[in-house]
Enzyme design. Structure first.
Site, PDB file in Angstrom:
ATOM      1  N   LEU A  30       0.814  -1.209   0.000  1.00  0.00           N
ATOM      2  CA  LEU A  30       0.000   0.000   0.000  1.00  0.00           C
ATOM      3  C   LEU A  30       0.848   1.259   0.000  1.00  0.00           C
ATOM      4  O   LEU A  30       0.411   2.308  -0.455  1.00  0.00           O
ATOM      5  CB  LEU A  30      -0.924   0.007   1.225  1.00  0.00           C
ATOM      6  CG  LEU A  30      -2.055  -1.022   1.225  1.00  0.00           C
ATOM      7  CD1 LEU A  30      -2.747  -1.039   2.573  1.00  0.00           C
ATOM      8  CD2 LEU A  30      -3.050  -0.743   0.115  1.00  0.00           C
ATOM      9  N   GLY A  31       2.066   1.165   0.538  1.00  0.00           N
ATOM     10  CA  GLY A  31       2.920   2.345   0.579  1.00  0.00           C
ATOM     11  C   GLY A  31       4.172   2.068   1.375  1.00  0.00           C
ATOM     12  O   GLY A  31       4.359   0.996   1.959  1.00  0.00           O
ATOM     13  N   GLY A  33       7.102   4.311   3.946  1.00  0.00           N
ATOM     14  CA  GLY A  33       7.444   5.556   4.608  1.00  0.00           C
ATOM     15  C   GLY A  33       8.760   5.461   5.335  1.00  0.00           C
ATOM     16  O   GLY A  33       9.507   4.482   5.199  1.00  0.00           O
ATOM     17  N   GLY A  34       9.030   6.483   6.150  1.00  0.00           N
ATOM     18  CA  GLY A  34      10.305   6.536   6.824  1.00  0.00           C
ATOM     19  C   GLY A  34      10.489   5.453   7.861  1.00  0.00           C
ATOM     20  O   GLY A  34      11.617   5.064   8.166  1.00  0.00           O
ATOM     21  N   MET A  35       9.376   4.968   8.433  1.00  0.00           N
ATOM     22  CA  MET A  35       9.505   3.974   9.494  1.00  0.00           C
ATOM     23  C   MET A  35       9.268   2.556   9.023  1.00  0.00           C
ATOM     24  O   MET A  35       9.520   1.603   9.767  1.00  0.00           O
ATOM     25  CB  MET A  35       8.536   4.295  10.632  1.00  0.00           C
ATOM     26  CG  MET A  35       8.901   5.546  11.397  1.00  0.00           C
ATOM     27  SD  MET A  35       7.940   5.699  12.912  1.00  0.00           S
ATOM     28  CE  MET A  35       8.650   4.367  13.883  1.00  0.00           C
ATOM     29  N   VAL A  38       4.013  -0.425   4.419  1.00  0.00           N
ATOM     30  CA  VAL A  38       2.624  -0.748   4.716  1.00  0.00           C
ATOM     31  C   VAL A  38       2.137  -1.730   3.648  1.00  0.00           C
ATOM     32  O   VAL A  38       2.139  -1.412   2.450  1.00  0.00           O
ATOM     33  CB  VAL A  38       1.732   0.514   4.732  1.00  0.00           C
ATOM     34  CG1 VAL A  38       0.303   0.140   5.110  1.00  0.00           C
ATOM     35  CG2 VAL A  38       2.281   1.540   5.716  1.00  0.00           C
ATOM     36  N   LYS A  52       1.462  -2.693   8.846  1.00  0.00           N
ATOM     37  CA  LYS A  52       2.664  -1.856   8.813  1.00  0.00           C
ATOM     38  C   LYS A  52       3.812  -2.601   9.484  1.00  0.00           C
ATOM     39  O   LYS A  52       3.750  -2.885  10.690  1.00  0.00           O
ATOM     40  CB  LYS A  52       2.400  -0.530   9.513  1.00  0.00           C
ATOM     41  CG  LYS A  52       3.602   0.406   9.549  1.00  0.00           C
ATOM     42  CD  LYS A  52       3.207   1.703  10.225  1.00  0.00           C
ATOM     43  CE  LYS A  52       4.389   2.657  10.325  1.00  0.00           C
ATOM     44  NZ  LYS A  52       4.012   3.905  11.000  1.00  0.00           N
ATOM     45  N   ASP A 143       2.859  14.707  12.440  1.00  0.00           N
ATOM     46  CA  ASP A 143       3.095  14.627  10.985  1.00  0.00           C
ATOM     47  C   ASP A 143       1.781  14.638  10.226  1.00  0.00           C
ATOM     48  O   ASP A 143       1.556  13.807   9.335  1.00  0.00           O
ATOM     49  CB  ASP A 143       3.905  13.383  10.642  1.00  0.00           C
ATOM     50  CG  ASP A 143       4.537  13.486   9.248  1.00  0.00           C
ATOM     51  OD1 ASP A 143       4.760  14.623   8.779  1.00  0.00           O
ATOM     52  OD2 ASP A 143       4.791  12.445   8.624  1.00  0.00           O
TER      53      ASP A 143
END
Length: 549
Positions: A30-31, A33-35, A38, A52, A143
């Site tokens: 799904l995506g 990110g920085g952490m 997902v 996640k 954020d």
């Protein structure tokens, strides 16, 4: 894509296939990110979830990473609101923490385009309520940005990603001196000075509202340093956005944190606010805040079960129709008799849609609670199975809503208002005909493809791994055709995913060859991309079966 995920779900990377989390089956991305990453996953009941998985290399201090993870879990468990994605499960697998949250269909605000009127007000109010719930739990999100706000197909905003949310009480992880983790353009002045507190989220809310209304950030620059200078020393650029909501956003972006309203005060202010003034007034001569329009908006909020609301309000509806000069006797009779006639739910919904366009033709058209205009149809195409089935109903049956209702609303496209006033939205009519032309070119090739798949199943001796059922396949064809027709980036993505998929079957090789030869400027060429895209799941199952042998 089955199970409610979008049809253009990103495929798994080679390294993803080795990930094992008990109780979940990962089906796509799904995506990222920085952490962490997902994933789209299915739980034990085959329900869609967003899973996640945090990066193993995220922090050299394993203790700090674990504390941050447990802080996030505690945060999500404390916060409950319809505008915040709920936490379902959490754990650690292979030394990597993971979170499972509800999957939210729709598009993030970054991709939705500009909002106006009731849609903008709904976004502003929903995000303010989310912040109020977050701050009440003693948390700062830190954020809040367009890509972290999902707009569901019904228009309701949902705040995502507490990946860097911090508990106010957790002094080991936040407080004065913390680095300004977040996204340039939404970081408040005090956070550049190392202070994280609830007013910083209110500042980000103001930036978010301006972006939603204009498509541009109020603080922008060619580098993060330039953005920081503008935040610390400049004034926000509203890009022509005016009205009560714009004034509230300016107050939220005050440089002095103490001068900003709290999230609770935002909710109270928005509870009585009207939608911001439109850049161009409706040609019908009525304001967006008149009784008929408010009545229609109230009616649309009860789309799940409209009959009880109709019984309570039909006299008001009839009175407004007569006041506005609606002389359609059949429509007035329908209003009187609708709750007792025993009509099907589809007939009731269609009658409500017709009523809405007669009373408030300047409003964004809706059907079953979903916006029915270009942006709304794209959102349905990106939704789950139910949304895609509705999209096929809207675009695939000429007698229904696009022709009889949405195409007749008083849209504000310059071309339609200037030349086609009273004849409806020319862009929406053209969109429907374009998608229909592509879909028409898929019927025979899809039938032939099904025969090829059956034959190759039998030849290879595999268990039956067929295309989806006909109705689901039809829905996905319409959704994919709409996406590749309207967005060149979507077309490129579908083509790339089809060509990158390796499957040792003749029928899939023929699909890839057809896509390579396809001319995207023609309906037939787009149809080949659509066919291959909806057949890609079957090709993946073939490839997995072959690899397991």
């Amino acid at each position: 894509m089955p199970h409610g995920f979008p049809p253009d779900l990103s495929p798994l990377h080679p390294d993803d296939h080795g990930i094992r989390i008990p109780g979940y089956r990962i089906v796509g991305r799904l995506g990222e990110g920085g952490m962490g990453v997902v994933y789209a996953a299915l739980d034990a009941r085959r329900q869609p979830v967003a899973l996640k998985l945090m990066r193993a290399e995220m922090s050299p201090d394993i203790g700090q990473r674990r504390r941050r993870f447990h802080s996030e879990v505690r945060t999500l468990r404390r916060v409950r609101d319809e505008h915040i994605v709920p936490l379902l499960d959490a754990g650690v697998s292979g030394g990597r923490p993971w979170l499972a949250t509800a999957y939210v269909p729709g598009q993030n605000l970054q991709r939705c385009g500009r909002l106006s009127g009731p849609r903008l007000l709904l976004l502003a109010r929903g995000v303010a309520r989310a912040l109020h719930a977050i701050h009440r739990a003693g948390v700062v999100h830190r954020d809040l940005k367009p890509s972290n706000v999902m707009i569901r197909p019904d228009g309701v905003p949902v705040v995502l990603d507490f990946g860097i949310a911090r508990s106010l009480a957790d002094t080991g992880l936040t407080g004065t001196g913390a680095p300004p983790v977040g996204t340039a353009g939404t970081i408040s002045p005090e956070r550049y000075r190392g202070v994280s507190a609830p007013p910083a989220d209110v500042f980000a809310w103001g930036c978010l509202v301006v972006f939603a209304a204009t498509g541009r950030q109020p603080f922008s620059g060619s580098s993060p340093e330039e953005v920081m200078h503008r935040v610390l020393h400049g004034q926000p650029d509203l890009h022509g956005f005016t009205g009560p909501l714009a004034d509230l956003a300016v107050r939220a972006m005050a440089r002095d944190a103490g001068a900003r309203p709290t999230a609770h005060q935002l909710v109270e202010a928005l509870g009585s606010a009207e939608a911001p003034a439109r850049s161009a007034p409706p040609r019908s001569g009525r304001s967006a805040g008149d009784t008929a329009t408010l009545l229609v908006l109230e009616m649309q909020r009860h789309h799940d079960d409209p009959l009880p609301w109709l019984r309570r309000n039909r006299e008001r509806l009839v009175g407004e129709a007569r006041r506005l000069g609606v002389a359609d006797r059949a429509l007035l009779d329908l209003l009187h008799n609708l709750p007792e006639e025993g009509l099907s739910s589809a007939a009731v919904e269609e009658a409500l849609a017709v009523l809405a366009v007669r009373l408030a033709p300047h409003e964004r058209p809706r059907y079953r609670g979903h916006p029915v205009d270009e942006d709304g149809l794209v959102a349905l195409a990106c939704g789950g199975a139910a949304e895609q089935a509705l999209l096929r109903r809207l675009l695939g049956e000429r007698s229904l809503i696009v022709e009889r209702y949405a195409a007749r609303h008083l849209c504000r496209h310059g071309l339609c208002v200037g030349k086609y006033l009273g004849r409806g939205c020319r862009i929406l009519r053209r969109l429907r005909s374009e998608v229909a032309a592509v879909v028409a070119h898929t019927r025979e090739p899809l039938r032939e493809l099904r025969h090829q798949i059956w034959a190759e199943h039998d030849a290879l001796g595999h268990p039956r791994i067929l295309l989806p059922p006909d109705r689901e396949l039809t829905d996905r064809v319409h959704a994919t055709a709409l996406l590749v027709r309207r967005r060149s980036s979507e077309l490129d993505r579908h083509r790339e995913e089809v060509l990158a998929l390796r499957c040792p079957t003749r029928w899939w090789a023929s699909q890839q060859e057809a896509v390579l030869r396809a001319d995207p400027n023609t309906d037939r060429g787009l149809a080949w991309v659509v066919i291959a895209s909806v057949a890609a799941d079957t090709a993946r199952r073939f490839a997995e079966a072959a690899a397991a042998e």
